[in-house]
Design a protein around this motif. Sequence first.
Motif, PDB file in Angstrom:
ATOM      1  N   PHE A   1     -10.155  31.435 -12.396  1.00 18.81           N
ATOM      2  CA  PHE A   1     -10.969  30.300 -12.815  1.00 18.81           C
ATOM      3  C   PHE A   1     -10.887  29.174 -11.794  1.00 18.81           C
ATOM      4  O   PHE A   1     -11.892  28.529 -11.472  1.00 18.81           O
ATOM      5  CB  PHE A   1     -10.514  29.796 -14.186  1.00 18.81           C
ATOM      6  CG  PHE A   1     -11.533  30.003 -15.261  1.00 18.81           C
ATOM      7  CD1 PHE A   1     -12.535  29.086 -15.470  1.00 18.81           C
ATOM      8  CD2 PHE A   1     -11.494  31.131 -16.050  1.00 18.81           C
ATOM      9  CE1 PHE A   1     -13.487  29.277 -16.459  1.00 18.81           C
ATOM     10  CE2 PHE A   1     -12.429  31.344 -17.044  1.00 18.81           C
ATOM     11  CZ  PHE A   1     -13.435  30.410 -17.245  1.00 18.81           C
ATOM     12  N   ILE A   2      -9.692  28.932 -11.280  1.00 17.19           N
ATOM     13  CA  ILE A   2      -9.521  27.886 -10.275  1.00 17.19           C
ATOM     14  C   ILE A   2     -10.290  28.246  -9.010  1.00 17.19           C
ATOM     15  O   ILE A   2     -10.959  27.401  -8.405  1.00 17.19           O
ATOM     16  CB  ILE A   2      -8.026  27.675  -9.981  1.00 17.19           C
ATOM     17  CG1 ILE A   2      -7.310  27.142 -11.231  1.00 17.19           C
ATOM     18  CG2 ILE A   2      -7.840  26.720  -8.809  1.00 17.19           C
ATOM     19  CD1 ILE A   2      -5.810  27.026 -11.080  1.00 17.19           C
ATOM     20  N   ALA A   3     -10.199  29.523  -8.613  1.00 22.52           N
ATOM     21  CA  ALA A   3     -10.939  29.965  -7.428  1.00 22.52           C
ATOM     22  C   ALA A   3     -12.442  29.867  -7.653  1.00 22.52           C
ATOM     23  O   ALA A   3     -13.195  29.473  -6.756  1.00 22.52           O
ATOM     24  CB  ALA A   3     -10.542  31.395  -7.077  1.00 22.52           C
ATOM     25  N   GLY A   4     -12.889  30.222  -8.863  1.00 23.94           N
ATOM     26  CA  GLY A   4     -14.316  30.136  -9.163  1.00 23.94           C
ATOM     27  C   GLY A   4     -14.828  28.716  -9.176  1.00 23.94           C
ATOM     28  O   GLY A   4     -15.988  28.456  -8.822  1.00 23.94           O
ATOM     29  N   SER A   5     -13.971  27.769  -9.553  1.00 20.37           N
ATOM     30  CA  SER A   5     -14.398  26.375  -9.577  1.00 20.37           C
ATOM     31  C   SER A   5     -14.684  25.848  -8.176  1.00 20.37           C
ATOM     32  O   SER A   5     -15.487  24.933  -8.011  1.00 20.37           O
ATOM     33  CB  SER A   5     -13.340  25.502 -10.257  1.00 20.37           C
ATOM     34  OG  SER A   5     -12.165  25.421  -9.473  1.00 20.37           O
ATOM     35  N   VAL A   6     -14.047  26.425  -7.153  1.00 17.23           N
ATOM     36  CA  VAL A   6     -14.322  26.003  -5.779  1.00 17.23           C
ATOM     37  C   VAL A   6     -15.774  26.282  -5.426  1.00 17.23           C
ATOM     38  O   VAL A   6     -16.485  25.429  -4.879  1.00 17.23           O
ATOM     39  CB  VAL A   6     -13.380  26.727  -4.791  1.00 17.23           C
ATOM     40  CG1 VAL A   6     -13.748  26.379  -3.352  1.00 17.23           C
ATOM     41  CG2 VAL A   6     -11.930  26.358  -5.068  1.00 17.23           C
ATOM     42  N   VAL A   7     -16.248  27.481  -5.764  1.00 15.36           N
ATOM     43  CA  VAL A   7     -17.632  27.864  -5.466  1.00 15.36           C
ATOM     44  C   VAL A   7     -18.605  27.040  -6.294  1.00 15.36           C
ATOM     45  O   VAL A   7     -19.574  26.478  -5.762  1.00 15.36           O
ATOM     46  CB  VAL A   7     -17.836  29.368  -5.743  1.00 15.36           C
ATOM     47  CG1 VAL A   7     -19.295  29.766  -5.499  1.00 15.36           C
ATOM     48  CG2 VAL A   7     -16.910  30.202  -4.875  1.00 15.36           C
ATOM     49  N   VAL A   8     -18.369  26.959  -7.591  1.00 14.84           N
ATOM     50  CA  VAL A   8     -19.297  26.265  -8.487  1.00 14.84           C
ATOM     51  C   VAL A   8     -19.356  24.773  -8.169  1.00 14.84           C
ATOM     52  O   VAL A   8     -20.446  24.184  -8.100  1.00 14.84           O
ATOM     53  CB  VAL A   8     -18.887  26.500  -9.955  1.00 14.84           C
ATOM     54  CG1 VAL A   8     -19.742  25.652 -10.890  1.00 14.84           C
ATOM     55  CG2 VAL A   8     -19.022  27.971 -10.312  1.00 14.84           C
ATOM     56  N   GLU A   9     -18.217  24.146  -7.979  1.00 18.00           N
ATOM     57  CA  GLU A   9     -18.193  22.712  -7.688  1.00 18.00           C
ATOM     58  C   GLU A   9     -18.858  22.403  -6.350  1.00 18.00           C
ATOM     59  O   GLU A   9     -19.527  21.374  -6.195  1.00 18.00           O
ATOM     60  CB  GLU A   9     -16.752  22.197  -7.685  1.00 18.00           C
ATOM     61  CG  GLU A   9     -16.140  22.126  -9.073  1.00 18.00           C
ATOM     62  CD  GLU A   9     -14.745  21.525  -9.042  1.00 18.00           C
ATOM     63  OE1 GLU A   9     -14.355  20.996  -7.983  1.00 18.00           O
ATOM     64  OE2 GLU A   9     -14.050  21.579 -10.070  1.00 18.00           O
ATOM     65  N   THR A  10     -18.695  23.289  -5.378  1.00 14.40           N
ATOM     66  CA  THR A  10     -19.317  23.063  -4.069  1.00 14.40           C
ATOM     67  C   THR A  10     -20.831  23.158  -4.155  1.00 14.40           C
ATOM     68  O   THR A  10     -21.551  22.314  -3.608  1.00 14.40           O
ATOM     69  CB  THR A  10     -18.786  24.086  -3.044  1.00 14.40           C
ATOM     70  OG1 THR A  10     -17.359  23.969  -2.947  1.00 14.40           O
ATOM     71  CG2 THR A  10     -19.396  23.832  -1.676  1.00 14.40           C
ATOM     72  N   ILE A  11     -21.332  24.159  -4.850  1.00 14.27           N
ATOM     73  CA  ILE A  11     -22.785  24.349  -4.952  1.00 14.27           C
ATOM     74  C   ILE A  11     -23.434  23.235  -5.766  1.00 14.27           C
ATOM     75  O   ILE A  11     -24.487  22.710  -5.390  1.00 14.27           O
ATOM     76  CB  ILE A  11     -23.100  25.728  -5.564  1.00 14.27           C
ATOM     77  CG1 ILE A  11     -22.680  26.830  -4.598  1.00 14.27           C
ATOM     78  CG2 ILE A  11     -24.588  25.851  -5.906  1.00 14.27           C
ATOM     79  CD1 ILE A  11     -22.870  28.223  -5.123  1.00 14.27           C
ATOM     80  N   PHE A  12     -22.804  22.848  -6.868  1.00 12.33           N
ATOM     81  CA  PHE A  12     -23.384  21.833  -7.746  1.00 12.33           C
ATOM     82  C   PHE A  12     -22.910  20.416  -7.402  1.00 12.33           C
ATOM     83  O   PHE A  12     -23.184  19.487  -8.167  1.00 12.33           O
ATOM     84  CB  PHE A  12     -23.050  22.137  -9.204  1.00 12.33           C
ATOM     85  CG  PHE A  12     -23.788  23.326  -9.760  1.00 12.33           C
ATOM     86  CD1 PHE A  12     -25.116  23.218 -10.155  1.00 12.33           C
ATOM     87  CD2 PHE A  12     -23.174  24.556  -9.870  1.00 12.33           C
ATOM     88  CE1 PHE A  12     -25.802  24.303 -10.669  1.00 12.33           C
ATOM     89  CE2 PHE A  12     -23.839  25.658 -10.377  1.00 12.33           C
ATOM     90  CZ  PHE A  12     -25.162  25.531 -10.779  1.00 12.33           C
ATOM     91  N   ALA A  13     -22.224  20.266  -6.279  1.00  9.50           N
ATOM     92  CA  ALA A  13     -21.745  18.951  -5.835  1.00  9.50           C
ATOM     93  C   ALA A  13     -20.952  18.256  -6.938  1.00  9.50           C
ATOM     94  O   ALA A  13     -21.103  17.046  -7.164  1.00  9.50           O
ATOM     95  CB  ALA A  13     -22.915  18.084  -5.373  1.00  9.50           C
ATOM     96  N   TRP A  14     -20.122  19.032  -7.624  1.00  8.70           N
ATOM     97  CA  TRP A  14     -19.295  18.494  -8.708  1.00  8.70           C
ATOM     98  C   TRP A  14     -18.031  17.885  -8.103  1.00  8.70           C
ATOM     99  O   TRP A  14     -17.295  18.551  -7.365  1.00  8.70           O
ATOM    100  CB  TRP A  14     -18.937  19.606  -9.689  1.00  8.70           C
ATOM    101  CG  TRP A  14     -18.323  19.123 -10.957  1.00  8.70           C
ATOM    102  CD1 TRP A  14     -17.003  19.018 -11.251  1.00  8.70           C
ATOM    103  CD2 TRP A  14     -19.025  18.678 -12.122  1.00  8.70           C
ATOM    104  NE1 TRP A  14     -16.827  18.539 -12.525  1.00  8.70           N
ATOM    105  CE2 TRP A  14     -18.056  18.320 -13.087  1.00  8.70           C
ATOM    106  CE3 TRP A  14     -20.378  18.543 -12.454  1.00  8.70           C
ATOM    107  CZ2 TRP A  14     -18.389  17.844 -14.347  1.00  8.70           C
ATOM    108  CZ3 TRP A  14     -20.718  18.065 -13.710  1.00  8.70           C
ATOM    109  CH2 TRP A  14     -19.728  17.729 -14.634  1.00  8.70           C
ATOM    110  N   PRO A  15     -17.728  16.630  -8.387  1.00  7.82           N
ATOM    111  CA  PRO A  15     -16.625  15.937  -7.702  1.00  7.82           C
ATOM    112  C   PRO A  15     -15.245  16.275  -8.252  1.00  7.82           C
ATOM    113  O   PRO A  15     -14.507  15.410  -8.727  1.00  7.82           O
ATOM    114  CB  PRO A  15     -16.963  14.462  -7.930  1.00  7.82           C
ATOM    115  CG  PRO A  15     -17.658  14.451  -9.265  1.00  7.82           C
ATOM    116  CD  PRO A  15     -18.450  15.731  -9.311  1.00  7.82           C
TER     117      PRO A  15
END
Length: 328
Positions: free
Chosen positions: A264-278
Amino acid sequence: MDRSLLRYISRRALQIPFLLVGITILSFFIFYLSPIDPVVAYFGIETVNKMPVSDIALVKDELGLNKPIIIRYEAWFLRITHGDLGFSQIQHRPVLDTILEKFPATLLLTIPAYLGAMLCAIVFGLYATAKEGSLFDRTMTGVSYILYATPTFLVALLFMLIFAVWLGWLPASRMESVTAQSTILTMLIDRIRHLILPVTVLAMSHFTIFYGYIRSSLSDSMREDYITTARAKGLDEKTILYKHAFKNSLLPFITQVGLAIPYFIAGSVVVETIFAWPGIGRLTFEAAMRSDYMLLMGITLFTSIIVILGNLFADVAYAVVDPRVRYE
């Protein structure tokens, strides 16, 4: 609480410092043995080529790059023991302050996704087991395989294209709108609208894993001898599935849920980067791109603590769900 469980928790707690020391050693040497020059990554190759050799040497001296690697690790480790994770070169502030500032945004994203993925996996897994061999069961199996094989970044881009660009229903990025919101209600609605896409994508990327675990566990439980005995006693299939098979299927599922925290932590890197989530995920990406080793090591240590505590919680939950479990 059972004494054996308390002893087990105590032993695991005593192991945590040794695990963290090992993590600090691995992370420090992996990052600092990287072939990328931190000075080049920080200033850019064109700027470094124009800098005098004396200025480059001064920058390396300020960053501590001229000292032996063992000395640098010792100094960093001593600072850690005092709660100082170092100074971020790209954020221009202490690493711990930067991580703590970004952590709430990551929690806001991952907790709904984590819970949503678990609940959906349980609901669909139970229904698919009740309708084993049906069109729904076969469809869910096929969909889970497709989602598992599809990269998270591709799902994120497709959702962004469909729901944000083509349909215009949801915002494409960020955690909140640029324009100021007038009331608390409008701020809440705006935040929820920004959450929908990244939470859905992150939940879908892990739903398939949870669904596979619960579906397989339920199928195995339904073939056990005690299920045959329950049928022989005249119990209906719903009672057998929900009251007997499901309870026993939760045991391996809880373990896998705890082990899924790193993913989940690894997946958040991809998702946060694409959606510009801070959040921390995007912060990790930016630190990697700029070779901010101090920040990367701080994030690694911080997330490692979360993973260790999450696995410990899963072990405790395992014993709570099944009182027969004893830790010796």
